[in-house]
Write a protein that holds these residues in place. Structure first.
Motif: not given
Length: 356
Positions: A64-80
């Motif tokens: 895959i190559c993708g775009e983050v569209v939603e993150v869980g409450s404990a995720v720190n390294r990634f953003a929408v």
């Protein structure tokens, strides 16, 4: 969302399924920009591993190559909005397996693999408009701006697997080498091997156009079809004074390809097996391996995460261009027909890039 759903052997349908959702605080939801078909997907498509999948439920794909569209409450390294990729298997980076580099055997994820059925974590695959990625901070990777969307899916499986197998073979500058299996990953491995040795590299495959691709990369093409393989083996033995090659890198993932690798390797030689073997009852000659003093390294269940950043560097530094093996571009709706072309080895088909 639309996704490729397995219904039975050679019966994959593009259907509307429920959108993935955040299930654990460490999850992210990724919107697919591009994905691709891997040779190992064909095991599922052809129904060779039906015990692993749930017809009408399992969605396929692990690149895959993708775009983050939603993150869980404990995720720190990634953003929408982040552009990301993942290795085909999910790993935590902290368990006993991950700490020694065996990320494909992660104890936390239970060897979870994207799009590989209920037996491997029951994760949705990348052949879909959206996919859930658990343990995101631990195994997801940001994609550099320098890498175009059509290159990125190669980082999930093909290129790391090729790099791992070539590294494990420990090829020296004067080593003769045989590559067995010249699909997309085998050809990427061949491209890397040509940078390790000045000696002859033989490329074995039963499909003529794949052998032609290998020849363009500087290898000596050898026919591995059933009625020609013995003659091809003898030609290599004649050219190496009856000894065989120093190193064999195998990417066909079949019992007959393993037998061919043993026949080609010289005494004291190495076989680096990057193919995915699913045959459980293929007889193996321990006698031949023992009396040849062969070194055997199997990497089919590749620890792709350990080599993913290295694979990125290979592309960024213009060492290799994986799109050279990209032969088809299709939409998600065209995936079933492309999968049939892939499995029948239609002339000119090596790898397909898939867009929504």
């Amino acid at each position: 969302m639309r996704a490729a759903v397995y219904h039975g052997p050679k019966d994959v349908r593009i259907e509307e399924v429920a959108d993935p959702r955040i299930e654990q605080p460490g999850d992210v939801i990724i919107k697919m920009i591009t994905t691709s078909m891997c040779g190992s997907d064909l095991y599922l498509y052809n129904g060779e591993v039906e015990e692993l999948v749930a017809p009408g439920h399992t969605t396929l794909g692990h690149e895959i190559c993708g775009e983050v569209v939603e993150v869980g409450s404990a995720v720190n390294r990634f953003a929408v909005g982040d552009r990301v990729t993942f290795p085909y298997s999910v790993s935590c980076g902290r368990c006993q397996s991950c700490r020694v580099g065996q990320t494909a055997h992660c104890l936390t994820s239970g060897k979870a693999i994207y799009g590989f059925g209920t037996a491997f974590g029951d994760l949705g695959g990348s052949h879909a408009e959206y996919v859930r990625s658990p343990l995101a901070d631990d195994h997801l990777e940001h994609v550099p701006d320098s890498l175009p969307d059509d290159v990125v899916p190669f980082l999930s499986c093909n290129l790391p697997a090729a790099a791992i197998a070539v590294h494990a073979a420990e090829i020296e500058l004067t080593d003769t080498v045989a590559v067995v299996g010249c699909g997309a990953t085998g050809l990427l491995a061949l491209d890397l091997i040509r940078r390790h040795t000045n000696a002859t590299v033989y490329a074995f495959d039963p499909v003529p156009f794949r052998r032609k691709r290998a020849e363009v990369l500087g290898a000596v093409p050898m026919d591995a079809s059933a009625d020609a393989v013995d003659t091809s083996i003898q030609a290599v033995l004649d050219a190496t004074h009856g000894l065989g090659v120093h190193k064999v890198v195998e990417f066909a993932g079949r019992g007959d390809a393993f037998d061919l690798s043993v026949a080609l390797a010289r005494p004291g030689g190495t076989i680096s097996g990057g193919g995915v073997y699913l045959e459980r009852d293929h007889p193996v000659s321990l006698f031949d391996m023992h009396f040849k003093n062969l070194r055997l390294v199997l990497n089919g269940f590749a620890n792709a995460h350990t080599a993913q950043r290295h694979a990125m560097q290979l592309i960024e530094n213009n060492v290799i261009d994986p799109t050279a093996v990209l032969t088809h571009r299709v939409s998600l709706s065209e995936l079933p027909s492309a999968a049939e072309q892939f499995t029948t080895r239609e002339e000119g088909f090596l790898k397909a890039l898939i867009t929504p």
